[in-house]
Design an enzyme around this catalytic site. Structure first.
Site, PDB file in Angstrom:
ATOM      1  N   GLU A   1     -24.476  12.248 -41.457  1.00 35.93           N
ATOM      2  CA  GLU A   1     -23.530  11.204 -41.047  1.00 35.93           C
ATOM      3  C   GLU A   1     -22.489  10.902 -42.107  1.00 35.93           C
ATOM      4  O   GLU A   1     -21.301  10.775 -41.796  1.00 35.93           O
ATOM      5  CB  GLU A   1     -24.283   9.900 -40.739  1.00 35.93           C
TER       6      GLU A   1
ATOM      7  N   LYS B   1     -28.966  10.759 -41.881  1.00 35.07           N
ATOM      8  CA  LYS B   1     -28.148   9.999 -42.828  1.00 35.07           C
ATOM      9  C   LYS B   1     -27.269  10.921 -43.662  1.00 35.07           C
ATOM     10  O   LYS B   1     -26.094  10.643 -43.907  1.00 35.07           O
ATOM     11  CB  LYS B   1     -29.033   9.158 -43.763  1.00 35.07           C
TER      12      LYS B   1
ATOM     13  N   GLU C   1     -34.681  11.156 -39.736  1.00 39.21           N
ATOM     14  CA  GLU C   1     -33.750  10.082 -40.089  1.00 39.21           C
ATOM     15  C   GLU C   1     -33.048  10.371 -41.405  1.00 39.21           C
ATOM     16  O   GLU C   1     -31.844  10.144 -41.549  1.00 39.21           O
ATOM     17  CB  GLU C   1     -34.497   8.751 -40.153  1.00 39.21           C
TER      18      GLU C   1
ATOM     19  N   ARG D   1     -16.339  -0.117 -36.700  1.00 41.39           N
ATOM     20  CA  ARG D   1     -16.714   0.436 -35.401  1.00 41.39           C
ATOM     21  C   ARG D   1     -16.207   1.869 -35.227  1.00 41.39           C
ATOM     22  O   ARG D   1     -16.653   2.585 -34.342  1.00 41.39           O
ATOM     23  CB  ARG D   1     -16.171  -0.444 -34.275  1.00 41.39           C
TER      24      ARG D   1
ATOM     25  N   LYS E   1     -19.642   2.700 -34.902  1.00 48.49           N
ATOM     26  CA  LYS E   1     -20.856   1.909 -35.094  1.00 48.49           C
ATOM     27  C   LYS E   1     -21.570   1.645 -33.778  1.00 48.49           C
ATOM     28  O   LYS E   1     -22.775   1.794 -33.664  1.00 48.49           O
ATOM     29  CB  LYS E   1     -20.496   0.577 -35.771  1.00 48.49           C
TER      30      LYS E   1
ATOM     31  N   CYS F   1     -14.142   1.409 -29.700  1.00 45.39           N
ATOM     32  CA  CYS F   1     -12.853   0.863 -30.113  1.00 45.39           C
ATOM     33  C   CYS F   1     -13.008  -0.634 -30.358  1.00 45.39           C
ATOM     34  O   CYS F   1     -14.034  -1.220 -30.063  1.00 45.39           O
ATOM     35  CB  CYS F   1     -11.810   1.110 -29.034  1.00 45.39           C
TER      36      CYS F   1
ATOM     37  N   TRP G   1     -10.510   4.742 -30.704  1.00 45.48           N
ATOM     38  CA  TRP G   1     -11.287   5.950 -31.006  1.00 45.48           C
ATOM     39  C   TRP G   1     -11.057   6.879 -29.832  1.00 45.48           C
ATOM     40  O   TRP G   1     -11.467   6.599 -28.716  1.00 45.48           O
ATOM     41  CB  TRP G   1     -12.762   5.588 -31.159  1.00 45.48           C
TER      42      TRP G   1
ATOM     43  N   ASN H   1     -11.158  -0.988 -24.019  1.00 46.95           N
ATOM     44  CA  ASN H   1     -12.287  -0.181 -24.467  1.00 46.95           C
ATOM     45  C   ASN H   1     -13.015   0.331 -23.238  1.00 46.95           C
ATOM     46  O   ASN H   1     -13.192  -0.404 -22.266  1.00 46.95           O
ATOM     47  CB  ASN H   1     -13.277  -1.003 -25.296  1.00 46.95           C
ATOM     48  N   GLY H   2     -13.490   1.560 -23.292  1.00 48.58           N
ATOM     49  CA  GLY H   2     -14.230   2.106 -22.170  1.00 48.58           C
ATOM     50  C   GLY H   2     -13.580   3.353 -21.617  1.00 48.58           C
ATOM     51  O   GLY H   2     -12.692   3.946 -22.243  1.00 48.58           O
TER      52      GLY H   2
ATOM     53  N   HIS I   1     -42.914  28.159 -38.398  1.00 49.20           N
ATOM     54  CA  HIS I   1     -42.702  28.784 -37.096  1.00 49.20           C
ATOM     55  C   HIS I   1     -41.228  29.127 -36.902  1.00 49.20           C
ATOM     56  O   HIS I   1     -40.652  28.863 -35.842  1.00 49.20           O
ATOM     57  CB  HIS I   1     -43.203  27.873 -35.982  1.00 49.20           C
TER      58      HIS I   1
END
Length: 608
Positions: A488, A485, A481, A27, A603, A2, A74, A100-101, A504
């Site tokens: 995301e 991306k 990676e 964020r 973020k 947040c 958030w 926040n938290g 496999h």
């Protein structure tokens, strides 16, 4: 995750608070709210959705006060709605808090407070804080907060205002970042430097267990025992213009195109080419300890962890040091074997990643040397580690990390040279790596020049619902990676794995509608990759291949080829990753996704 902004000063608070919230949009958030003093009363307005929705609700309202707090939320406890949005107020509607938290013991606290007569309106854990402050308030907001926080377990970065103390703003931090920006006749509290950089570069970073009391005469900082704490003022390295799009459609595209410059900044002044040595100033005080290191454990999350996986190959091949790469979120829940010959290396763009920070603290408790690779100067991980290296790449605004990842790889290459030359790496090998690092920016430009071609490939595959990303050795993690991306920002399912693992089990998924992306430069495992590509082709699978320029043979496999310049095998991930970033970006834009602020993501993940 947040965002927090608080203001006290000579100007109207509302426009500064709103601007700060906009700077924190990257964020991640799902609601926003603001509380501002106006004519002796605190007015609070909240809205679900983007900050634009909050602005619409504020239209026509005239808040003339010069003190206020604001927040982007958030959701963790309680769904995204106006009631759960911050700021939260006490029973009397006089005290307001943004937080926040996570308050881990909020259920017990809430039960007790309800029994004492407090009325709760939201489903959030945050609301217990403001009711605790109300409970302890006897005319001094700082003292009330100090008493309240002694009962709170968990993480917090918070700011409060009280209607009865119209010239005071109080803030506190434990486990969630918070800083104070010192301007001319004004002070700004924020969870991220991007919210204050337009107004000042002079900042103070709060540490865990500290409370800041800010008023018109200045500020003071105390700990939870109310003992005064002396703090140094730091200067932010980057400027306001770096947090602007500068003509690009999105921050992500801008940051992809900045990678040549960010690599230059990451290696500048850190190469002694004639001696084949790396000079990392942040590690010079512990050089002797580094010589004794016999094992390195890299802890990181997401993209930073993928950088660590590539660093593992670098360090083991060139420095001869055994390396383990751990999910930071799992590190402290197992019992790793640690001793004085082990070092932990934390990698984090923000320097505030909660899981990575927890891993660092766990290692330090066991007496292990803690190192860091961090972009955000003054961040918590930068302060908690014994020594480390800054990326020096300026702000990365887009949620999906791009330039931070390639910068981390460049620094890991320098770190490899540093440790390797302390051991058995030759001058010639060291020089070659350092010389190739210097050539990377120009080679990156050659890849970026293929942007339109990559855009066309994204258009061709835009309707695919699944992708398989494959690579070997150094580029195994590049496959992971690249897949990350795509997931995301375009919300397309993708899986990254070593090419050799495909047969496999996963090859059962391959058909004409399940395309694969191969990272297959001309390197020591190229022939192996070629065999795996033939297996995909034999089953009718479509392929996009990242190949080394000059490789015409690859066109017998597929016409969808993106060429990258030749470089050292250990540095190919830096180049091979860039077309994958562009491919994900164009897939996302063509699918109408919000590239810079993908759904459900933040973020800086500052809660576990």
């Amino acid at each position: 995750m947040c965002g927090i902004v608080g203001y006290i000063g000579k100007n109207q608070a509302l426009p500064i608070l709103l601007d700060g919230l906009k700077r924190l949009e990257y964020r991640g958030y799902d609601s926003a709210g603001i509380a501002v003093f106006d004519q002796g009363k605190i007015n609070c307005v909240k809205a679900v959705g983007k900050i634009k929705e909050l602005e619409n609700k504020l239209a026509g309202k005239q808040f003339d006060g010069n003190i206020g707090i604001a927040h982007t939320r958030w959701a963790t406890h309680g769904e995204p709605n106006e009631i759960n949005a911050h700021p939260h107020a006490d029973c009397a509607g006089k005290i307001f808090v943004v937080h926040n938290g996570i308050v881990e013991n909020y259920r017990e606290l809430k039960k007790q407070l309800i029994e004492e007569g407090h009325k709760f309106k939201s489903e959030t854990d945050t609301e217990v804080i403001v009711h605790l402050v109300e409970k302890f308030y006897q005319g001094n907001l700082t003292l009330a907060l100090q008493s309240a926080l002694k009962l709170v377990k968990g993480a917090y970065g918070l700011a409060l205002i009280h209607e009865d103390e119209p010239q005071k703003l109080v803030a506190a931090r434990h486990g969630s970042p918070l800083l104070i920006g010192l301007g001319e006749g004004e002070t700004i509290v924020a969870s991220d430097v991007s919210a204050i950089i337009r107004h000042t570069k002079q900042v103070i970073y709060l540490d865990d267990g500290e409370i800041a009391e800010i008023n018109g005469d200045g500020f003071k900082i105390v700990n939870l025992n109310l003992e005064t704490v002396s703090k140094d003022v730091k200067e932010v390295e980057w400027d306001y213009s770096q947090a602007e799009k500068q003509g690009f459609s999105h921050f992500m595209l801008k940051e992809i195109f900045e990678q040549g410059e960010s690599i230059k900044n990451s290696i500048r002044g850190r190469r002694i080419v004639e001696d084949g040595k790396a000079k990392l100033g942040g590690l010079e005080t512990i050089n002797d300890r580094l010589r004794e290191i016999k094992k390195i454990i890299i802890v990181a999350c997401g993209t930073a962890r993928h950088a660590g996986l590539i660093g593992e190959y670098m360090l083991e091949e060139y420095a001869g040091i055994p390396v383990e790469v751990e999910y930071a979120s799992e590190f402290r829940y197992r019992k790793p074997v640690l001793d004085q010959s082990t070092a932990i290396l934390a990698i984090s763009q923000s320097g505030e990643t909660a899981d990575t920070l927890a891993a660092v603290k766990e290692a330090k408790e066991k007496g292990v040397l803690a190192l860091g690779i961090v972009n955000a100067v003054g961040s918590t991980i930068a302060r908690e580690t014994d020594a480390g290296v800054y990326n020096h790449i300026g702000p990365e605004i887009s949620v999906a990390s791009t330039k931070a990842f390639t910068s981390q790889l460049a620094i890991l290459a320098l770190f490899t040279v540093l440790l390797g030359r302390q051991r058995e790496m030759s001058v010639i090998t060291g020089k070659r790596i350092l010389e190739e690092l210097e050539l990377l920016p120009e080679k990156i430009k050659m890849i970026l020049d293929q942007n339109e071609k990559i855009k066309s490939l994204a258009e061709k595959y835009r309707d695919a619902k699944h992708f398989l990303y494959l690579g070997r050795k150094y580029n195994k993690a590049v496959a992971s990676e690249g897949a990350l991306k795509l997931k995301e920002i375009s919300y397309v399912h993708a899986e990254g794995m070593p090419s050799g693992e495909m047969k496999h089990g996963t090859i059962a998924l391959v058909d004409k509608d399940f395309p694969s992306i191969f990272i297959a430069p001309t390197d020591s495992v190229y022939e192996k990759n070629l065999s795996n590509m033939e297996e995909i082709k034999a089953r009718g699978g479509q392929m996009v291949v990242i190949a080394t320029e000059g490789n015409e043979e690859i066109k017998n496999i597929t016409n969808d080829v993106i060429y990258i310049p030749k470089t050292l095998e250990m540095l190919t991930p830096i180049l091979a990753n860039i077309p994958l970033q562009l491919f994900a970006y164009h897939m996302a834009t063509q699918r109408g996704c919000d590239v810079d602020k993908p759904r459900n993501l933040a973020k800086s993940v500052t809660v576990e």
